[in-house]
Design a protein around this motif. Sequence first.
Motif, PDB file in Angstrom:
ATOM      1  N   THR A  17       0.832  -1.192   0.000  1.00  0.00           N
ATOM      2  CA  THR A  17       0.000   0.000   0.000  1.00  0.00           C
ATOM      3  C   THR A  17       0.870   1.247   0.000  1.00  0.00           C
ATOM      4  O   THR A  17       2.094   1.174   0.100  1.00  0.00           O
ATOM      5  CB  THR A  17      -0.890   0.058   1.267  1.00  0.00           C
ATOM      6  OG1 THR A  17      -0.050   0.348   2.392  1.00  0.00           O
ATOM      7  CG2 THR A  17      -1.638  -1.236   1.492  1.00  0.00           C
ATOM      8  N   ALA A  18       0.189   2.387  -0.083  1.00  0.00           N
ATOM      9  CA  ALA A  18       0.896   3.672  -0.096  1.00  0.00           C
ATOM     10  C   ALA A  18       1.358   4.095   1.294  1.00  0.00           C
ATOM     11  O   ALA A  18       1.994   5.134   1.448  1.00  0.00           O
ATOM     12  CB  ALA A  18      -0.035   4.737  -0.683  1.00  0.00           C
ATOM     13  N   VAL A  19       1.043   3.298   2.317  1.00  0.00           N
ATOM     14  CA  VAL A  19       1.458   3.666   3.674  1.00  0.00           C
ATOM     15  C   VAL A  19       2.977   3.499   3.788  1.00  0.00           C
ATOM     16  O   VAL A  19       3.511   2.415   3.546  1.00  0.00           O
ATOM     17  CB  VAL A  19       0.746   2.785   4.730  1.00  0.00           C
ATOM     18  CG1 VAL A  19       1.210   3.139   6.139  1.00  0.00           C
ATOM     19  CG2 VAL A  19      -0.768   2.939   4.617  1.00  0.00           C
ATOM     20  N   GLY A  20       3.665   4.579   4.129  1.00  0.00           N
ATOM     21  CA  GLY A  20       5.136   4.553   4.207  1.00  0.00           C
ATOM     22  C   GLY A  20       5.629   3.961   5.513  1.00  0.00           C
ATOM     23  O   GLY A  20       4.842   3.602   6.396  1.00  0.00           O
ATOM     24  N   GLU A  21       6.967   3.895   5.636  1.00  0.00           N
ATOM     25  CA  GLU A  21       7.579   3.216   6.775  1.00  0.00           C
ATOM     26  C   GLU A  21       7.173   3.769   8.139  1.00  0.00           C
ATOM     27  O   GLU A  21       6.951   3.014   9.070  1.00  0.00           O
ATOM     28  CB  GLU A  21       9.109   3.323   6.653  1.00  0.00           C
ATOM     29  CG  GLU A  21       9.721   2.067   6.103  1.00  0.00           C
ATOM     30  CD  GLU A  21      11.207   2.263   5.815  1.00  0.00           C
ATOM     31  OE1 GLU A  21      11.857   3.046   6.524  1.00  0.00           O
ATOM     32  OE2 GLU A  21      11.685   1.625   4.859  1.00  0.00           O
ATOM     33  N   ALA A  22       7.117   5.083   8.260  1.00  0.00           N
ATOM     34  CA  ALA A  22       6.806   5.658   9.578  1.00  0.00           C
ATOM     35  C   ALA A  22       5.376   6.186   9.614  1.00  0.00           C
ATOM     36  O   ALA A  22       5.070   7.120  10.334  1.00  0.00           O
ATOM     37  CB  ALA A  22       7.808   6.752   9.911  1.00  0.00           C
TER      38      ALA A  22
END
Lengths: 159, 291
Positions: free
Chosen positions: B160-165
């Motif tokens: 998904t587009a959810v990034g690492e932090a």
Amino acid sequence: MQLTININGKPITREVEPRQLLVHFIRDTAGLTGTHWGCDTSNCGACVVLMDGRPLKSCTALAAMCEGHEIQTVESLESSGRLDPVQQGFHETHALHCGFCTPGMLMIARALLNENPNPTEQEIRTAISGQICRCTGYKNIVAAIRWAAEHEAATKQEV
Amino acid sequence: MQTPAPVEYERAASLEDAISSLQGRGPGARIIAGGHSLIPMMKLRLATPELLIDINDLAELSYIREQGDEIRIGALTRHVELLQSDLLAERLPVFRDAEELIADPPVRNRGTIGGSLCQADAAEDLSAVCSALKATVVIRGPEGQRVVGLDEFYVGPFMTAVGEAEILTEVRIPLRPGAGSAHEKVERRAGDFAIAAVAAAVWIDGGTIVDAGIGLSALGPTTMRATHAEELLRASSPSEELFAQAGTMASEDCSPLADSRGPVDYKRHLAGVLTKRALRRASARALKQET
């Protein structure tokens, strides 16, 4: 990590690895072997316990996630030699054969009747839809839960 | 015996706390909520996080509310709450349709909408529901929050587009007049993932379909929209022929994989039939003709 989980009203404190699953905390660490450890993939429902009153598949929760919550296992049902109506129902209607699925079935049944004291057959079937009985004794299991519902209502009236 | 690999564990006391833990730790850190996707993946070593950040205490992420012209659902809202919500049943009945057949009651007590979307399993149902409804999601990170449409949210299988932090915090669903929605699923047995499933939404004004959304589960490498079928529906009048034609287009446009749940031709067949049925029910609901 040190962990305290309330199981059947008693705080149990142990040093465990964070990766420990709740089912193993209950069975191996706390020594309560009534909860069965079945498929390990959250399909069979043998390991169902109640967390804060709601059914939970204990093979798919880390023990660490349950700290501060109330866990009830099948050992909590009987008190001073008196069976819970769901246990009595399983006895009366011959709702177990090998017995492996029974602890999970009993806890699901207890939670269902707490929320809905007079469930229809369909509601019972939905409630146990995450439980597998490989002896395929579903008909008698449904009857047992109905038995418990009817006798629980009668007992409450007497009081 | 299936046990996850060794992992560290901490409980987040606030959203900021969770984000700063993610930021401090890098890619080895993972958020855990219901855990009913992540723990099985950890048992199989398909996921090997070094640190789990438990967000189950963040009650502020659990809600279903109507705000302005949107329904807003907190990421930690559990399947059982989506199933039992009268607000959703009235405004977006596709949720109850889908939730009745997602996993089983004990699993629904734990699994969350945020976790379901972030797992990005192409066979998962809520992703198709939210796609059909043209939802957006709110993603919070160290720099603040951004709002992303579901078309940009899914970047690949399980990605998904959810990034690492970052953390998905909310799902927003626009409320528009004349809406009807429905979900149709075929599964091998109670509680299983779909062989195929279709979520449909239509918005009807004066007997004409103004807009439509069709989300397909288990019919491609990621959750898919049947965009050609949606185009066909736009500016048309609802009819059985139209829904059948939309079903044919969805069945041609989808790209299912053969697996233990069925061969490609069967899944394509289901795509067509389920698209037709979902549109029929969504439309009846929009026109308040549901029987």
